[in-house]
Motif scaffolding. Sequence first.
Motif, PDB file in Angstrom:
ATOM      1  N   GLY A 162      -2.680 -12.216 -45.464  1.00  0.00           N
ATOM      2  CA  GLY A 162      -2.256 -13.305 -44.392  1.00  0.00           C
ATOM      3  C   GLY A 162      -3.285 -12.221 -43.161  1.00  0.00           C
ATOM      4  N   TRP A 163      -4.291 -12.075 -42.673  1.00  0.00           N
ATOM      5  CA  TRP A 163      -4.759 -11.263 -41.627  1.00  0.00           C
ATOM      6  C   TRP A 163      -5.262 -11.700 -40.430  1.00  0.00           C
ATOM      7  CZ3 TRP A 163      -9.882 -11.039 -38.955  1.00  0.00           C
ATOM      8  CH2 TRP A 163      -9.999  -9.684 -38.201  1.00  0.00           C
ATOM      9  N   SER A 164      -4.925 -10.587 -39.230  1.00  0.00           N
ATOM     10  CA  SER A 164      -5.482 -11.298 -38.124  1.00  0.00           C
ATOM     11  C   SER A 164      -6.059 -10.713 -36.983  1.00  0.00           C
ATOM     12  CB  SER A 164      -4.535 -12.072 -37.509  1.00  0.00           C
ATOM     13  OG  SER A 164      -3.147 -11.411 -37.209  1.00  0.00           O
ATOM     14  N   ARG A 165      -6.940 -10.912 -35.969  1.00  0.00           N
ATOM     15  CA  ARG A 165      -7.315  -9.388 -35.814  1.00  0.00           C
ATOM     16  C   ARG A 165      -6.348  -8.560 -34.327  1.00  0.00           C
ATOM     17  NH1 ARG A 165     -10.049 -10.373 -30.671  1.00  0.00           N
ATOM     18  NH2 ARG A 165      -9.650 -11.831 -30.287  1.00  0.00           N
ATOM     19  N   THR A 166      -5.309  -9.088 -34.550  1.00  0.00           N
ATOM     20  CA  THR A 166      -3.986  -8.431 -33.774  1.00  0.00           C
ATOM     21  C   THR A 166      -3.111  -8.225 -34.462  1.00  0.00           C
ATOM     22  OG1 THR A 166      -3.052 -10.718 -32.292  1.00  0.00           O
ATOM     23  CG2 THR A 166      -4.615  -8.592 -30.947  1.00  0.00           C
ATOM     24  N   ALA A 167      -1.877  -7.649 -34.172  1.00  0.00           N
ATOM     25  CA  ALA A 167      -0.722  -7.507 -35.084  1.00  0.00           C
ATOM     26  C   ALA A 167       0.117  -8.987 -35.376  1.00  0.00           C
ATOM     27  CB  ALA A 167       0.268  -7.021 -35.548  1.00  0.00           C
ATOM     28  N   LYS A 168       0.742  -9.919 -36.609  1.00  0.00           N
ATOM     29  CA  LYS A 168       1.353 -10.876 -36.031  1.00  0.00           C
ATOM     30  C   LYS A 168       2.843 -10.820 -37.713  1.00  0.00           C
ATOM     31  CE  LYS A 168      -1.688 -14.589 -35.173  1.00  0.00           C
ATOM     32  NZ  LYS A 168      -1.920 -16.046 -34.885  1.00  0.00           N
ATOM     33  N   SER A 169       3.908 -10.442 -37.364  1.00  0.00           N
ATOM     34  CA  SER A 169       5.248 -10.993 -38.430  1.00  0.00           C
ATOM     35  C   SER A 169       5.330 -11.514 -38.716  1.00  0.00           C
ATOM     36  CB  SER A 169       6.305  -9.609 -38.137  1.00  0.00           C
ATOM     37  OG  SER A 169       7.093  -9.646 -39.086  1.00  0.00           O
ATOM     38  N   LEU A 170       5.151 -12.888 -40.300  1.00  0.00           N
ATOM     39  CA  LEU A 170       5.468 -14.391 -40.624  1.00  0.00           C
ATOM     40  C   LEU A 170       6.332 -14.439 -40.916  1.00  0.00           C
ATOM     41  CD1 LEU A 170       1.870 -15.295 -40.208  1.00  0.00           C
ATOM     42  CD2 LEU A 170       3.586 -15.794 -38.354  1.00  0.00           C
ATOM     43  N   ASP A 171       7.117 -14.269 -41.203  1.00  0.00           N
ATOM     44  CA  ASP A 171       8.615 -14.895 -42.442  1.00  0.00           C
ATOM     45  C   ASP A 171       7.940 -15.079 -43.570  1.00  0.00           C
ATOM     46  OD1 ASP A 171      10.913 -13.590 -40.393  1.00  0.00           O
ATOM     47  OD2 ASP A 171      11.509 -15.970 -40.289  1.00  0.00           O
ATOM     48  N   GLY A 172       7.985 -14.504 -45.112  1.00  0.00           N
ATOM     49  CA  GLY A 172       7.785 -14.789 -46.070  1.00  0.00           C
ATOM     50  C   GLY A 172       6.376 -14.994 -46.152  1.00  0.00           C
ATOM     51  N   LEU A 173       5.467 -13.932 -45.870  1.00  0.00           N
ATOM     52  CA  LEU A 173       4.189 -13.896 -46.233  1.00  0.00           C
ATOM     53  C   LEU A 173       3.799 -12.574 -45.600  1.00  0.00           C
ATOM     54  CD1 LEU A 173       2.094 -16.579 -44.007  1.00  0.00           C
ATOM     55  CD2 LEU A 173       2.530 -15.716 -46.782  1.00  0.00           C
ATOM     56  N   LYS A 174       2.777 -11.935 -46.245  1.00  0.00           N
ATOM     57  CA  LYS A 174       2.445 -10.813 -46.239  1.00  0.00           C
ATOM     58  C   LYS A 174       1.233 -10.329 -45.107  1.00  0.00           C
ATOM     59  CE  LYS A 174       1.220  -9.202 -50.487  1.00  0.00           C
ATOM     60  NZ  LYS A 174       0.675  -8.702 -51.734  1.00  0.00           N
ATOM     61  N   THR A 175       1.131  -9.496 -44.652  1.00  0.00           N
ATOM     62  CA  THR A 175      -0.293  -9.449 -43.099  1.00  0.00           C
ATOM     63  C   THR A 175      -0.918  -8.226 -42.850  1.00  0.00           C
ATOM     64  OG1 THR A 175       1.730  -9.203 -41.744  1.00  0.00           O
ATOM     65  CG2 THR A 175       1.167 -11.683 -41.565  1.00  0.00           C
ATOM     66  N   ASP A 176      -1.847  -8.215 -42.508  1.00  0.00           N
ATOM     67  CA  ASP A 176      -2.055  -6.943 -41.723  1.00  0.00           C
ATOM     68  C   ASP A 176      -3.022  -7.482 -40.846  1.00  0.00           C
ATOM     69  OD1 ASP A 176      -3.136  -4.394 -42.007  1.00  0.00           O
ATOM     70  OD2 ASP A 176      -3.593  -4.365 -44.397  1.00  0.00           O
ATOM     71  N   HIS A 177      -3.820  -6.521 -40.152  1.00  0.00           N
ATOM     72  CA  HIS A 177      -4.449  -6.894 -38.880  1.00  0.00           C
ATOM     73  C   HIS A 177      -5.720  -5.623 -38.468  1.00  0.00           C
ATOM     74  CE1 HIS A 177      -1.456  -4.102 -37.429  1.00  0.00           C
ATOM     75  NE2 HIS A 177      -2.464  -4.220 -36.743  1.00  0.00           N
ATOM     76  N   GLY A 178      -6.778  -6.065 -37.425  1.00  0.00           N
ATOM     77  CA  GLY A 178      -7.137  -4.750 -36.905  1.00  0.00           C
ATOM     78  C   GLY A 178      -8.651  -4.782 -37.975  1.00  0.00           C
ATOM     79  N   ALA A 179      -9.925  -3.353 -37.447  1.00  0.00           N
ATOM     80  CA  ALA A 179     -10.149  -3.401 -38.758  1.00  0.00           C
ATOM     81  C   ALA A 179     -10.112  -2.899 -39.956  1.00  0.00           C
ATOM     82  CB  ALA A 179     -11.797  -2.806 -37.673  1.00  0.00           C
ATOM     83  N   GLU A 180      -8.979  -1.539 -39.706  1.00  0.00           N
ATOM     84  CA  GLU A 180      -8.938  -1.766 -40.507  1.00  0.00           C
ATOM     85  C   GLU A 180      -8.192  -2.136 -41.946  1.00  0.00           C
ATOM     86  OE1 GLU A 180      -6.440   2.496 -40.192  1.00  0.00           O
ATOM     87  OE2 GLU A 180      -7.727   3.449 -39.401  1.00  0.00           O
TER      88      GLU A 180
END
Length: 310
Positions: A162-180
């Motif tokens: 999952g990607w969002s503009r700002t950082a999110k930490s979600l149980d059981g999901l890999k996430t990333d954020h921001g332009a990079e």
Amino acid sequence: MPINVLFAAAEADWPTYREPLTRAFAEAGLDCALARDLPPDQVDYIVYAPSSAVQDFSPFTRLRAVLSLWAGVERIVGNDTLRVPLARMVDHGLTQGMTEWVVGHVLRHHLGMDSHITGQDGTWRKSVPPLARDRSVAMLGLGALGQAAARALAGLGFDVTGWSRTAKSLDGLKTDHGAEGLARVLRRAEIVVLLLPDTPQTRNILDADTLSLLPRGAIVINPGRGTLIDDDALLAALDRGQIGHATLDVFRTEPLPAEHPYWSHPRVTVTPHIAAETRPDSAARVIAENIRRGEAGEPLLHLVDRTRGY
């Protein structure tokens, strides 16, 4: 003294919502007078959709909150006459409908179902898809809808990030954020799903540059907002095979004009904005709960942040 609630949506919606709202108010113990026409200075709450004729909120001097029937608020959030809290619609029925649509179309592309549905010409075409665990899916947008769809896909075994503009930490999901982070997520996404809001920061988030980051032949699925994709860039990417297929439910102009090239493109599937519809019964309970909260002095659910646009 009853709480005066103005129903300000399309006229055709009134018969659909009148009974569910009336029932939900009663179940919540609210003494509400619901009407389509009330003197502005006597209105306490507005149940709203942008299809309403109400665009100037300044006459509503007693107004306490505007409660949207739509998940998207981009057509009202910038209204300078709106000076009271605005709540968007987040309800179980809408979330479940979106999740089912997203999962259905991800599975359709993952399994290559189109080739079997349209290829009934006597040719035995056998191709075995990878397992879900070997298919990378990017979920752009991690609000209520994005999280629900991402979790459902992860539950089926898909490699979801999952990607969002700002950082999110979600149980059981890999996430990333921001332009990079967006670049990292797109470079490995065989299927990308867009469930972002329409804001200045998200418009054309898939353009010529970001589309070029995707693996060749990647699938684009957009049930979010039509403005998230640069249409000309997507068509060009489809024509050269950079994008294998695009399944689109939302568009800049709706209904999608008959002459739009999406209709005739062999690598585009158009669905008529059906991924997530507000369900009157469940939406009415959300509206009733917010009025109960407003009357009790409690924070409203799903309050819109005007500075972020959603």
